[in-house]
Write an enzyme that holds these catalytic residues in place. Structure first.
Site, PDB file in Angstrom:
ATOM      1  N   HIS A  82      28.530  42.964  30.558  1.00  0.00           N
ATOM      2  CA  HIS A  82      28.498  43.995  31.603  1.00  0.00           C
ATOM      3  C   HIS A  82      28.457  43.321  32.974  1.00  0.00           C
ATOM      4  CE1 HIS A  82      26.863  48.111  33.026  1.00  0.00           C
ATOM      5  NE2 HIS A  82      27.010  47.361  34.111  1.00  0.00           N
ATOM      6  N   HIS A  84      30.576  43.304  37.155  1.00  0.00           N
ATOM      7  CA  HIS A  84      31.405  44.046  38.138  1.00  0.00           C
ATOM      8  C   HIS A  84      32.162  43.019  38.973  1.00  0.00           C
ATOM      9  CE1 HIS A  84      29.605  48.073  37.456  1.00  0.00           C
ATOM     10  NE2 HIS A  84      28.554  47.352  37.090  1.00  0.00           N
ATOM     11  N   LYS A  87      33.422  44.171  42.474  1.00  0.00           N
ATOM     12  CA  LYS A  87      32.440  44.370  43.557  1.00  0.00           C
ATOM     13  C   LYS A  87      31.844  43.054  44.048  1.00  0.00           C
ATOM     14  CE  LYS A  87      30.196  48.794  42.348  1.00  0.00           C
ATOM     15  NZ  LYS A  87      30.720  49.102  41.009  1.00  0.00           N
ATOM     16  N   HIS A 233      27.710  53.783  32.052  1.00  0.00           N
ATOM     17  CA  HIS A 233      26.508  53.497  32.851  1.00  0.00           C
ATOM     18  C   HIS A 233      25.603  54.719  32.719  1.00  0.00           C
ATOM     19  CE1 HIS A 233      28.726  50.241  34.716  1.00  0.00           C
ATOM     20  NE2 HIS A 233      27.705  49.938  35.476  1.00  0.00           N
ATOM     21  N   GLU A 236      20.611  55.515  35.258  1.00  0.00           N
ATOM     22  CA  GLU A 236      20.095  54.389  36.043  1.00  0.00           C
ATOM     23  C   GLU A 236      19.127  54.946  37.081  1.00  0.00           C
ATOM     24  OE1 GLU A 236      23.153  51.808  37.522  1.00  0.00           O
ATOM     25  OE2 GLU A 236      21.722  50.368  38.344  1.00  0.00           O
ATOM     26  N   ASP A 337      25.421  42.131  35.139  1.00  0.00           N
ATOM     27  CA  ASP A 337      25.649  43.230  36.086  1.00  0.00           C
ATOM     28  C   ASP A 337      26.181  42.677  37.412  1.00  0.00           C
ATOM     29  OD1 ASP A 337      25.900  45.915  36.545  1.00  0.00           O
ATOM     30  OD2 ASP A 337      23.776  46.338  36.762  1.00  0.00           O
ATOM     31  N   ASN A 338      25.611  43.111  38.519  1.00  0.00           N
ATOM     32  CA  ASN A 338      26.227  42.822  39.822  1.00  0.00           C
ATOM     33  C   ASN A 338      25.882  41.430  40.335  1.00  0.00           C
ATOM     34  OD1 ASN A 338      25.528  45.842  39.532  1.00  0.00           O
ATOM     35  ND2 ASN A 338      27.195  45.781  40.994  1.00  0.00           N
TER      36      ASN A 338
HETATM   37 ZN    ZN Z   1      26.909  48.003  36.049  1.00  0.00          ZN
END
Ligand code: ZN
Length: 442
Positions: A82, A84, A87, A233, A236, A337-338
């Site tokens: 997972h 991104h 981004k 997602h 959250e 994630d990010n």
């Molecule tokens: Zn995410």
């Protein structure tokens, strides 16, 4: 150039002698008795593949070069379920003004509209992949912001980049938009066609919208008709009334997903579960287990965004209930994630960092057991990265060797001098320089 602390011979065959390997990551027979989830082993590498994982000192073919590890830990290359990539690394021009979830949404949305050309996204994706590769990750699933105006930029670019990185990092993509965009007329059919053409999957962000029940049915129908995997997602938030996780599981059961052959549904975050009453939790866990969902926790991003209020110390940390899920046989994972974007100001796609932080935040220890699978074998199975996440005879010699010999030595330091072996050869582990991105905002 840098190849880590270990010197490998320039030979087609060698033996990594006396390695320390997580027992749960050995495919097939485990050669010795595990202690705290670890075993000692000799790993024979031949022609780019693992030929055998045997007990230390076991008989071996003649003529192989010896590489004494003296207990250094060896992992299979990591699988990051997972991320991104689209981004990532926009922080220098799009920071989060207050570190909150709404602040992140607004900052990313404005930056996407203004700046996400193919050239911009390519530069940042490539930077992120270089880092992940140098850290020893061999497979990544990324979500792609799939707001209508961005689809025709990011998806064709992703398909190009996946080809460019073939052999270094296996790449998958899943579409991402809010459930309220997913239900707009024509959106899902268009997105399914684009995802199908690019070999990706469908997804969305689920929250307590009036559109949620109908939207989930529409997404499930579209994915089943198009033969696409699903990745959501989910919840959250720390609002205990958010229960889209249960609704996704019930939709999967209702639509008989497990009979479709479209792969495992992955659900990420699921933070509100940590705030719900025990009877509510038990019902939801029953449904997840019945539906066969795989759950990915994103602990670093949760720590950054959840329970943030200016001037108040955070108390509720938002990570979902991985221990309770695992005890029921639900597949559980952790992922990055990010990275350096308004959803998480830090991060560099180092799955050892993710595993180290998960150990601290989620207590992947005492005992460690098979928790190492959460960053390797389980995401490989859930996402369908065949042959990844374990060490075994016949599989590619894609390995990460750490100087640390035990859990405490491994996790106390960042292991910045690790040696990453791909196809039996050490790769350059030099990280990309942040200055490479300066042209995007100068
Ligand atoms: Zn995410």
């Amino acid at each position: 150039m840098g190849f880590g602390f270990l010197a490998l011979p320039d030979a087609a065959g060698y033996v990594l002698e006396d390695a320390t390997v997580p027992a749960s990551l050995v495919a097939g027979h485990v050669p010795t008795q595990p202690r705290d989830g670890l075993v000692r082993a000799d790993i024979i590498v031949r022609d780019g593949r693992v030929a055998a994982v045997g007990a230390p000192g076991a008989p071996r073919p003649e003529g192989l070069a010896a590489v004494p590890l003296d207990g250094s830990m060896v992992f299979p290359c990591f699988v990051d379920a997972h991320t991104h990539l689209d981004k990532g690394h926009i922080w220098p021009r799009a920071s989060n003004p207050d570190g909150t979830f709404p602040g992140a949404l607004a900052a990313v949305g404005a930056d996407r509209e203004r700046n996400w050309s193919a050239d911009d996204v390519r530069a940042r994706m490539t930077f992120a992949l270089k880092a992940a590769h140098a850290y020893g990750t061999a497979a990544i699933r990324t979500h792609l912001d799939s707001i209508p105006a961005q689809i025709d930029i990011s998806w064709p670019l992703f398909a190009e980049i996946r080809e460019e990185w073939r052999g270094r990092i296996d790449l998958q993509a899943s579409s991402l938009c809010g459930i309220d965009i997913a239900v707009e007329p024509g959106y899902l059919d268009r997105m399914a066609a684009v995802a199908k053409a690019a070999g990706g999957g469908l997804g969305c962000v689920t929250y307590m919208s009036p559109n949620l029940p109908g939207g989930l049915d529409a997404i499930f129908r579209t994915a089943i008709d198009a033969g696409l995997p699903l990745d959501f997602h989910v919840d959250e938030t720390l609002d205990p009334t958010a229960d889209s996780l249960r609704q996704i599981a019930e939709a999967a059961i209702r639509h008989r997903w497990s009979a479709t052959g479209n792969g495992t549904i992955v659900v990420g975050h699921c933070c509100s579960l940590s705030m719900q009453a025990d009877d509510v939790v038990q019902t939801t866990l029953d449904r997840i287990a019945e539906a066969g969902l795989a759950v990915v926790s994103l602990p670093m991003c949760n720590m950054y965004l959840q329970d943030r209020q200016a001037g108040r110390t955070p108390r509720r940390r938002g990570v979902t209930l991985l221990h309770e899920m695992k005890a029921r046989g639900i597949a559980v994972m952790v992922a990055s994630d990010n990275t350096r974007d308004p959803f998480y100001a830090y991060g560099d796609l180092d799955m050892l960092e993710t595993y180290r932080e998960a150990t601290r935040i989620l207590h992947f220890d005492h005992p460690v057991g098979d928790w190492p699978r959460a960053a390797t074998a389980t995401p490989a199975e859930a996402c369908g990265f065949a042959g990844r996440g374990v060490i075994g005879a016949g599989l590619a010699a894609d390995l990460v060797v750490f100087r640390g010999r035990s859990w405490t030595e491994l996790l106390a330091r960042p292991q910045s001098d690790r040696t990453v072996i791909r196809g039996g050869r050490a790769i350059d582990t030099t990280l990309p320089d942040y200055r490479d991105l300066d042209r995007l905002w100068s």
